[in-house]
Scaffold this motif. Structure first.
Motif, PDB file in Angstrom:
ATOM      1  N   PRO A   1     -20.205 -19.474  -8.469  1.00 21.33           N
ATOM      2  CA  PRO A   1     -19.664 -20.666  -9.354  1.00 21.33           C
ATOM      3  C   PRO A   1     -18.372 -20.317 -10.242  1.00 21.33           C
ATOM      4  CG  PRO A   1     -21.608 -20.262 -10.341  1.00 21.33           C
ATOM      5  CD  PRO A   1     -21.646 -19.251  -8.992  1.00 21.33           C
ATOM      6  N   ASP A   2     -18.290 -19.276 -10.560  1.00 24.52           N
ATOM      7  CA  ASP A   2     -17.176 -18.987 -11.684  1.00 24.52           C
ATOM      8  C   ASP A   2     -15.938 -18.675 -10.904  1.00 24.52           C
ATOM      9  OD1 ASP A   2     -18.861 -19.074 -13.916  1.00 24.52           O
ATOM     10  OD2 ASP A   2     -19.163 -17.077 -13.995  1.00 24.52           O
ATOM     11  N   ASN A   3     -16.010 -18.162  -9.653  1.00 21.47           N
ATOM     12  CA  ASN A   3     -14.946 -17.798  -8.759  1.00 21.47           C
ATOM     13  C   ASN A   3     -13.833 -16.917  -9.620  1.00 21.47           C
ATOM     14  OD1 ASN A   3     -13.039 -18.245  -6.638  1.00 21.47           O
ATOM     15  ND2 ASN A   3     -12.006 -19.827  -7.416  1.00 21.47           N
ATOM     16  N   ALA A   4     -14.308 -15.974 -10.122  1.00 18.61           N
ATOM     17  CA  ALA A   4     -13.747 -15.072 -11.074  1.00 18.61           C
ATOM     18  C   ALA A   4     -12.562 -13.929 -10.453  1.00 18.61           C
ATOM     19  CB  ALA A   4     -14.644 -14.177 -11.796  1.00 18.61           C
ATOM     20  N   GLY A   5     -12.719 -13.820  -8.984  1.00 22.68           N
ATOM     21  CA  GLY A   5     -11.703 -13.063  -8.512  1.00 22.68           C
ATOM     22  C   GLY A   5     -12.068 -11.606  -8.354  1.00 22.68           C
ATOM     23  N   LEU A   6     -11.297 -10.683  -8.142  1.00 20.27           N
ATOM     24  CA  LEU A   6     -11.494  -9.245  -8.168  1.00 20.27           C
ATOM     25  C   LEU A   6     -11.780  -8.666  -9.653  1.00 20.27           C
ATOM     26  CD1 LEU A   6      -8.664  -7.781  -5.836  1.00 20.27           C
ATOM     27  CD2 LEU A   6     -10.916  -7.917  -5.410  1.00 20.27           C
ATOM     28  N   SER A   7     -12.401  -7.601  -9.417  1.00 23.10           N
ATOM     29  CA  SER A   7     -12.839  -6.802 -10.748  1.00 23.10           C
ATOM     30  C   SER A   7     -11.628  -5.751 -10.593  1.00 23.10           C
ATOM     31  CB  SER A   7     -14.051  -6.250 -10.935  1.00 23.10           C
ATOM     32  OG  SER A   7     -14.239  -5.669  -9.977  1.00 23.10           O
ATOM     33  N   ASN A   8     -11.511  -5.065 -11.897  1.00 22.03           N
ATOM     34  CA  ASN A   8     -10.834  -3.599 -11.791  1.00 22.03           C
ATOM     35  C   ASN A   8     -11.307  -2.679 -10.690  1.00 22.03           C
ATOM     36  OD1 ASN A   8      -8.909  -4.396 -13.643  1.00 22.03           O
ATOM     37  ND2 ASN A   8     -10.186  -3.582 -15.434  1.00 22.03           N
ATOM     38  N   LEU A   9     -12.775  -2.573 -10.599  1.00 16.09           N
ATOM     39  CA  LEU A   9     -13.289  -1.758  -9.788  1.00 16.09           C
ATOM     40  C   LEU A   9     -13.088  -2.235  -8.188  1.00 16.09           C
ATOM     41  CD1 LEU A   9     -15.238   0.385  -8.922  1.00 16.09           C
ATOM     42  CD2 LEU A   9     -17.497  -1.178  -9.182  1.00 16.09           C
ATOM     43  N   GLY A  10     -12.918  -3.512  -8.018  1.00 17.16           N
ATOM     44  CA  GLY A  10     -12.607  -4.281  -6.818  1.00 17.16           C
ATOM     45  C   GLY A  10     -11.400  -3.765  -6.201  1.00 17.16           C
ATOM     46  N   ARG A  11     -10.226  -3.671  -7.123  1.00 16.51           N
ATOM     47  CA  ARG A  11      -9.068  -3.137  -7.046  1.00 16.51           C
ATOM     48  C   ARG A  11      -9.013  -1.684  -6.613  1.00 16.51           C
ATOM     49  NH1 ARG A  11      -5.208  -7.334  -8.081  1.00 16.51           N
ATOM     50  NH2 ARG A  11      -6.076  -8.767  -9.334  1.00 16.51           N
ATOM     51  N   ALA A  12      -9.735  -0.867  -7.369  1.00 19.50           N
ATOM     52  CA  ALA A  12     -10.115   0.376  -7.113  1.00 19.50           C
ATOM     53  C   ALA A  12     -10.548   0.738  -5.521  1.00 19.50           C
ATOM     54  CB  ALA A  12     -10.634   1.094  -8.109  1.00 19.50           C
ATOM     55  N   THR A  13     -11.744  -0.234  -5.415  1.00 14.79           N
ATOM     56  CA  THR A  13     -12.254  -0.269  -4.231  1.00 14.79           C
ATOM     57  C   THR A  13     -11.256  -0.308  -2.788  1.00 14.79           C
ATOM     58  OG1 THR A  13     -14.475  -0.960  -5.192  1.00 14.79           O
ATOM     59  CG2 THR A  13     -14.254  -1.030  -2.977  1.00 14.79           C
TER      60      THR A  13
ATOM     61  N   PRO B   1      -5.305  -6.156   6.330  1.00 17.11           N
ATOM     62  CA  PRO B   1      -6.684  -6.731   6.140  1.00 17.11           C
ATOM     63  C   PRO B   1      -7.214  -7.709   7.314  1.00 17.11           C
ATOM     64  CG  PRO B   1      -5.381  -8.042   4.624  1.00 17.11           C
ATOM     65  CD  PRO B   1      -4.475  -7.105   5.723  1.00 17.11           C
ATOM     66  N   VAL B   2      -8.336  -8.105   7.123  1.00 12.75           N
ATOM     67  CA  VAL B   2      -9.045  -9.204   7.910  1.00 12.75           C
ATOM     68  C   VAL B   2     -10.053 -10.023   7.257  1.00 12.75           C
ATOM     69  CG1 VAL B   2      -8.723  -7.743  10.076  1.00 12.75           C
ATOM     70  CG2 VAL B   2     -11.091  -7.813   8.917  1.00 12.75           C
ATOM     71  N   ILE B   3     -10.104 -11.231   7.771  1.00 12.22           N
ATOM     72  CA  ILE B   3     -11.202 -11.971   7.353  1.00 12.22           C
ATOM     73  C   ILE B   3     -11.706 -12.296   8.878  1.00 12.22           C
ATOM     74  CG2 ILE B   3     -12.097 -14.159   6.526  1.00 12.22           C
ATOM     75  CD1 ILE B   3      -9.178 -14.421   4.896  1.00 12.22           C
TER      76      ILE B   3
ATOM     77  N   ALA C   1      -6.032 -10.025  -0.973  1.00 15.24           N
ATOM     78  CA  ALA C   1      -4.896 -10.094   0.224  1.00 15.24           C
ATOM     79  C   ALA C   1      -3.696  -9.716  -0.473  1.00 15.24           C
ATOM     80  CB  ALA C   1      -4.973 -11.750   0.694  1.00 15.24           C
ATOM     81  N   ALA C   2      -3.370 -10.335  -1.605  1.00 11.09           N
ATOM     82  CA  ALA C   2      -2.271  -9.824  -2.337  1.00 11.09           C
ATOM     83  C   ALA C   2      -2.325  -8.407  -2.599  1.00 11.09           C
ATOM     84  CB  ALA C   2      -2.108 -10.583  -3.677  1.00 11.09           C
TER      85      ALA C   2
ATOM     86  N   ILE D   1      -2.965 -13.247   4.660  1.00 13.24           N
ATOM     87  CA  ILE D   1      -3.376 -12.279   5.682  1.00 13.24           C
ATOM     88  C   ILE D   1      -2.517 -12.081   6.921  1.00 13.24           C
ATOM     89  CG2 ILE D   1      -5.357 -11.755   7.155  1.00 13.24           C
ATOM     90  CD1 ILE D   1      -6.356 -11.408   4.396  1.00 13.24           C
ATOM     91  N   ALA D   2      -1.877 -12.991   7.341  1.00 17.20           N
ATOM     92  CA  ALA D   2      -1.040 -12.802   8.516  1.00 17.20           C
ATOM     93  C   ALA D   2       0.210 -12.116   8.004  1.00 17.20           C
ATOM     94  CB  ALA D   2      -0.617 -14.215   9.232  1.00 17.20           C
ATOM     95  N   ASP D   3       0.633 -12.296   6.891  1.00 19.04           N
ATOM     96  CA  ASP D   3       1.920 -11.854   6.248  1.00 19.04           C
ATOM     97  C   ASP D   3       1.849 -10.333   6.131  1.00 19.04           C
ATOM     98  OD1 ASP D   3       3.139 -14.170   6.018  1.00 19.04           O
ATOM     99  OD2 ASP D   3       2.741 -14.690   3.864  1.00 19.04           O
TER     100      ASP D   3
END
Length: 376
Positions: A175-187, A219-221, A212-213, A244-246
């Protein structure tokens, strides 16, 4: 962990266990016409054998006949598990042990795809390509070196999140829709450095947009629908699809109930999503990721019971998406037949899709993005 026949789902649709139940609804026959010669890739599928027995890894003759009849050249299966489980890495290793044994028992039927050219080899040799991928990074967490270990074992696609939050970011139902974490970016950086494919399916809206940014490689979905046509968290906004297309990526259309508000989409609704995604993405960035197995099950009482059992498990584990409940069946009923991709292509052609657009949708776009992601 012992893995029985109902557990090697290898697709992880919202009820994939039922794909192993009962006969198929139409007689199995070789793919005809367009699919006979086309490269057909299911960007998120799965395989199963309703005629096999627990402990037997050799696919039954009838199970193989039906897989061939589907017309699918290669399918991306899911190396389980999904969700935040304390033994997620151990479960992943057990799954890979089991599935490697299954593929090893069927070398004349399956080819593990390690590079894009292997998909054409599978087509030429009459086998089905198996693409190993995950639908979560919970089994990786902060231990990013595990991604290299997974690659060595044949995994080629990494999905960042499933429905809930993990250490990389928020999933689609968080529910928070908080986006990427720092670990997510490193991943993401490590996924790309390992020349693996980044998959953003099941991500929260903000997670998908930010990932995507952040992506520097295509990448894909792999499996989703158009949120503009039905505002469900498992569907994707036009803006994110364009992002994604871009980046040169591909968005796969699933054959799932989330396509319509009543959770019972007609065939026309599925076609509407395909048309919309074509307009948004362009013909070079759309694919299919059915989120089903290549061989749809017959809707028998046994099938429904198996799906209900699987659905209750998803509800109990807190991984079910909005609208999932007992009696929820993860199909588009109008295309629940072994020749569904033939009919899907035929019906899109009636709406004006060209043969070249259909070839790209059914396989060539994913084939290209796999090459872009996996090879330098």
């Amino acid at each position: 962990m012992h893995i029985n026949r109902r557990q090697w789902l290898a697709g992880m649709g919202a009820g994939a266990a039922a794909a192993l139940v009962g006969p198929t609804p139409v007689f199995a026959r070789p793919a005809r016409g367009f699919l006979k010669d086309a490269i057909v890739i299911d960007g998120l599928g799965g395989i199963g054998d309703p005629y096999g027995e627990d402990g037997v890894t050799r696919l039954s003759a009838k199970g193989w006949e039906e897989l061939r009849a589907s017309g699918v050249t290669a399918t991306r299966i899911t190396a389980m598990p999904v969700g935040n489980q304390v033994d997620a890495w151990e479960q992943y290793e057990d799954f890979m042990d089991y599935f490697e044994g299954f593929v090893g028992a069927n070398p004349d039927r399956f080819l593990v795809v390690r590079q894009a050219a292997d998909i054409r080899t599978a087509k030429e040799t009459g086998r089905m390509g198996i693409i190993y991928g995950t639908q979560d990074t919970a089994m990786v967490g902060p231990a990013l070196d595990r991604l290299a270990t997974m690659k060595e074992r044949g995994v080629r696609s990494i999905q960042l999140t499933y429905n809930n939050r993990n250490l990389a970011g928020d999933g689609s139902i968080e529910p928070d829709n908080a986006g990427l974490s720092n670990l997510g970016r490193a991943t993401i950086e490590r996924i790309e450095a390992e020349r693996l494919l980044l998959d953003l399916s099941h991500g929260g809206a903000r997670t998908m947009a930010e990932a995507a940014a952040a992506a520097t490689r295509p990448p894909v979905i792999s499996h989703t629908g158009a949120r503009a046509l039905n505002d469900h968290p498992r569907n994707t906004s036009d803006a994110t699809m364009r992002a994604i297309a871009d980046k040169g990526g591909v968005v796969g259309l699933y054959f799932m109930p989330y396509l319509s508000a009543d959770m019972a989409p007609s065939g026309e609704v599925l076609l509407d999503h395909a048309d919309h995604m074509l307009r948004v993405l362009g013909e070079d960035h759309i694919g299919i990721g059915t989120d089903n197995g290549p061989v749809p099950p017959e809707m028998t009482p046994e099938t429904r019971e198996a799906w209900d059992t699987e659905q209750q498990r998803r509800i109990d584990e807190g991984i079910a998406a909005p609208g999932e409940k007992i009696g929820f069946y993860p199909i588009v009923e109008a295309y629940n037949s072994i020749d569904r991709l033939e009919r899907f292509a035929d019906d899109l052609a009636k709406r004006g899709w060209t043969q070249r657009q259909l070839e790209k949708l059914l396989g060539l776009n994913f084939l290209r993005v796999y090459g872009d992601a996996w090879e330098s």
